[in-house]
Motif scaffolding. Structure first.
Motif, PDB file in Angstrom:
ATOM      1  N   LYS A 117      36.540  31.927  55.677  1.00  0.00           N
ATOM      2  CA  LYS A 117      37.294  31.639  56.893  1.00  0.00           C
ATOM      3  C   LYS A 117      37.763  30.199  56.964  1.00  0.00           C
ATOM      4  O   LYS A 117      38.507  29.828  57.866  1.00  0.00           O
ATOM      5  CB  LYS A 117      36.459  31.989  58.123  1.00  0.00           C
ATOM      6  N   THR A 118      37.317  29.372  56.020  1.00  0.00           N
ATOM      7  CA  THR A 118      37.763  27.985  55.965  1.00  0.00           C
ATOM      8  C   THR A 118      37.989  27.612  54.507  1.00  0.00           C
ATOM      9  O   THR A 118      37.517  28.289  53.587  1.00  0.00           O
ATOM     10  CB  THR A 118      36.715  27.025  56.571  1.00  0.00           C
ATOM     11  N   SER A 119      38.674  26.512  54.294  1.00  0.00           N
ATOM     12  CA  SER A 119      38.915  26.040  52.931  1.00  0.00           C
ATOM     13  C   SER A 119      37.613  25.699  52.220  1.00  0.00           C
ATOM     14  O   SER A 119      37.454  25.962  51.023  1.00  0.00           O
ATOM     15  CB  SER A 119      39.829  24.805  52.953  1.00  0.00           C
ATOM     16  N   ASN A 120      36.669  25.098  52.940  1.00  0.00           N
ATOM     17  CA  ASN A 120      35.380  24.763  52.335  1.00  0.00           C
ATOM     18  C   ASN A 120      34.610  26.005  51.917  1.00  0.00           C
ATOM     19  O   ASN A 120      33.947  26.025  50.881  1.00  0.00           O
ATOM     20  CB  ASN A 120      34.534  23.926  53.302  1.00  0.00           C
ATOM     21  N   ASP A 297      29.642  20.644  50.179  1.00  0.00           N
ATOM     22  CA  ASP A 297      29.231  20.142  51.491  1.00  0.00           C
ATOM     23  C   ASP A 297      30.050  20.823  52.578  1.00  0.00           C
ATOM     24  O   ASP A 297      31.265  20.630  52.665  1.00  0.00           O
ATOM     25  CB  ASP A 297      29.400  18.623  51.557  1.00  0.00           C
ATOM     26  N   LEU A 298      29.378  21.611  53.396  1.00  0.00           N
ATOM     27  CA  LEU A 298      30.007  22.266  54.541  1.00  0.00           C
ATOM     28  C   LEU A 298      29.741  21.417  55.779  1.00  0.00           C
ATOM     29  O   LEU A 298      28.732  20.709  55.856  1.00  0.00           O
ATOM     30  CB  LEU A 298      29.441  23.677  54.718  1.00  0.00           C
ATOM     31  N   THR A 299      30.644  21.476  56.742  1.00  0.00           N
ATOM     32  CA  THR A 299      30.548  20.630  57.933  1.00  0.00           C
ATOM     33  C   THR A 299      30.677  21.470  59.187  1.00  0.00           C
ATOM     34  O   THR A 299      30.814  22.698  59.129  1.00  0.00           O
ATOM     35  CB  THR A 299      31.661  19.565  57.926  1.00  0.00           C
ATOM     36  N   SER A 300      30.645  20.806  60.316  1.00  0.00           N
ATOM     37  CA  SER A 300      30.809  21.512  61.595  1.00  0.00           C
ATOM     38  C   SER A 300      32.148  22.227  61.674  1.00  0.00           C
ATOM     39  O   SER A 300      32.305  23.201  62.411  1.00  0.00           O
ATOM     40  CB  SER A 300      30.668  20.529  62.764  1.00  0.00           C
ATOM     41  N   ARG A 311      30.383  22.337  68.613  1.00  0.00           N
ATOM     42  CA  ARG A 311      30.321  21.204  69.536  1.00  0.00           C
ATOM     43  C   ARG A 311      28.896  20.656  69.644  1.00  0.00           C
ATOM     44  O   ARG A 311      28.685  19.446  69.773  1.00  0.00           O
ATOM     45  CB  ARG A 311      30.861  21.623  70.903  1.00  0.00           C
ATOM     46  N   ILE A 312      27.902  21.552  69.602  1.00  0.00           N
ATOM     47  CA  ILE A 312      26.498  21.125  69.656  1.00  0.00           C
ATOM     48  C   ILE A 312      26.152  20.293  68.427  1.00  0.00           C
ATOM     49  O   ILE A 312      25.512  19.236  68.531  1.00  0.00           O
ATOM     50  CB  ILE A 312      25.568  22.349  69.766  1.00  0.00           C
ATOM     51  N   ILE A 313      26.585  20.770  67.245  1.00  0.00           N
ATOM     52  CA  ILE A 313      26.312  20.037  66.000  1.00  0.00           C
ATOM     53  C   ILE A 313      26.925  18.650  66.059  1.00  0.00           C
ATOM     54  O   ILE A 313      26.280  17.648  65.716  1.00  0.00           O
ATOM     55  CB  ILE A 313      26.861  20.822  64.794  1.00  0.00           C
ATOM     56  N   ASN A 314      28.170  18.556  66.510  1.00  0.00           N
ATOM     57  CA  ASN A 314      28.838  17.253  66.609  1.00  0.00           C
ATOM     58  C   ASN A 314      28.127  16.339  67.601  1.00  0.00           C
ATOM     59  O   ASN A 314      28.003  15.131  67.378  1.00  0.00           O
ATOM     60  CB  ASN A 314      30.301  17.437  67.014  1.00  0.00           C
ATOM     61  N   ALA A 315      27.643  16.914  68.725  1.00  0.00           N
ATOM     62  CA  ALA A 315      26.953  16.122  69.733  1.00  0.00           C
ATOM     63  C   ALA A 315      25.645  15.553  69.177  1.00  0.00           C
ATOM     64  O   ALA A 315      25.316  14.377  69.391  1.00  0.00           O
ATOM     65  CB  ALA A 315      26.669  16.969  70.976  1.00  0.00           C
TER      66      ALA A 315
END
Length: 331
Positions: A117-120, A297-300, A311-315
């Motif tokens: 669902k994402t490029s990563n 490496d996957l991110t939020s 949003r929780i992960i970023n917070a």
């Protein structure tokens, strides 16, 4: 700037996603792009602006239409995810990658297909396909374990491997495995539940239980891996952030001929008594240049759970960054 406005006709379903009365809709995303004029009337989206932005929007509509035609139930979070990744790619990347980005990986037992669902995530799947060992690091909800399980079942169905081995470190909390009731599988069941759920989603409960009885699927705590060699196996080590360097070395050296390994972990959820002992913190320094070992490496931005999870992960990340700055200032 493109002088001639272009009208893109939208399907009824896509129009609902793009022009919903909510402030969070596809049209608001498109209007957030600079150097682009956008007008909406009926089912027609009229755009004009720089050529690269116009091409991006046309590709955005094309990808959404493709997913709708495949009977996917899209929500705003899905629309925004597609838009975000397309707007971050250059045109060459869009043309090279987007045709295959949403290609099927595997159909679940219920018939639902699994896709990046994402490029990563697409890079993660490609890495598993091309490398002997793939090490995926990232927060909860990015699909690390689920996609690894999907690729393991895919390899089994295609007869590339003869068994799937699932392992993870069991961090004991006051009770030794030796004193818990039941056999080994019953003792470790709670720790392995996420992996069970993923595999059962792909092959069904009865087939999963059959494969476990036959040894085609093996569930093995990391502590029981010493002295083993896994030939023609797809090994998934989950929760790798809770392994020490000695444990990581041990599991990596279990790999035999025709085998593949995927290691997943989240560096922000280390449960070891001393978090600095986590092998995941230094593994790239050790193996970063080893052939056929790749790090993802996957991110939020790759979170595919409820959008509030991102949003929780970023917070939390913001809070922890501020705390580190404070602590360094006190030294």
């Amino acid at each position: 700037m493109s002088e001639t406005p272009i009208c893109i006709n939208l399907s009824e379903e896509l129009s609902r996603l793009m022009f919903s009365s909510s402030r969070e809709n596809g049209l608001s995303l498109i209007r957030s792009l600079p150097n682009l004029n956008v007008k909406a009337r009926g089912n027609c989206l009229t755009i004009s602006g720089s050529e690269d932005k116009v091409r991006t929007i046309k590709q955005f509509i094309k990808v959404l239409n493709s997913r709708i035609n495949q009977h996917e139930e899209l929500e705003y979070a899905d629309v925004r995810r597609v838009f975000r990744q397309l707007s971050n790619l250059n045109q060459a990347q869009i043309e090279a990658d987007q045709q295959s980005l949403f290609s099927d990986v595997l159909a679940t037992h219920s018939g639902r297909t699994i896709k990046a669902k994402t490029s990563n995530q697409k890079y993660y799947l490609d890495s598993i396909e091309r490398n002997t060992i793939t090490i995926a690091r990232g927060p909860a909800g990015t699909g690390k374990t689920y996609l690894a399980a999907a690729m393991a079942v895919k390899a089994l169905k295609e007869k590339k491997i003869s068994r799937i081995v699932l392992s993870r470190p069991v961090i004991e909390a006051g009770e030794s495995l030796g004193y818990l009731p039941g056999d080994l599988k019953e003792k470790v069941d709670p720790h392995f539940r996420p992996l069970y759920d993923s595999l059962q989603d792909f092959i069904g409960l009865s087939k999963f239980e059959q494969f476990v009885r036959q040894g085609i699927i093996e569930i093995t705590p990391l502590a029981y891996m010493r002295g083993r060699t896994f030939n023609e196996s797809f090994v998934v080590l989950d929760e790798a952030q809770n392994t020490t360097l000695a444990q990581m070395r041990m599991i990596l050296t279990r790999l035999g001929y025709g085998a593949k390994m995927v290691i997943t972990g989240d560096q922000t959820q280390i449960d070891l008594p001393n978090p600095a002992d986590s092998s995941l913190l230094v593994l790239k320094d050790i193996l970063g240049k080893v052939e056929s070992v790749n790090f993802v490496d996957l991110t939020s931005e790759d979170v595919v759970r409820h959008d509030v999870v991102r949003r929780i992960i970023n917070a939390f990340d913001d809070y922890q960054s501020k705390e580190r700055v404070k602590n360094e200032g006190r030294k």
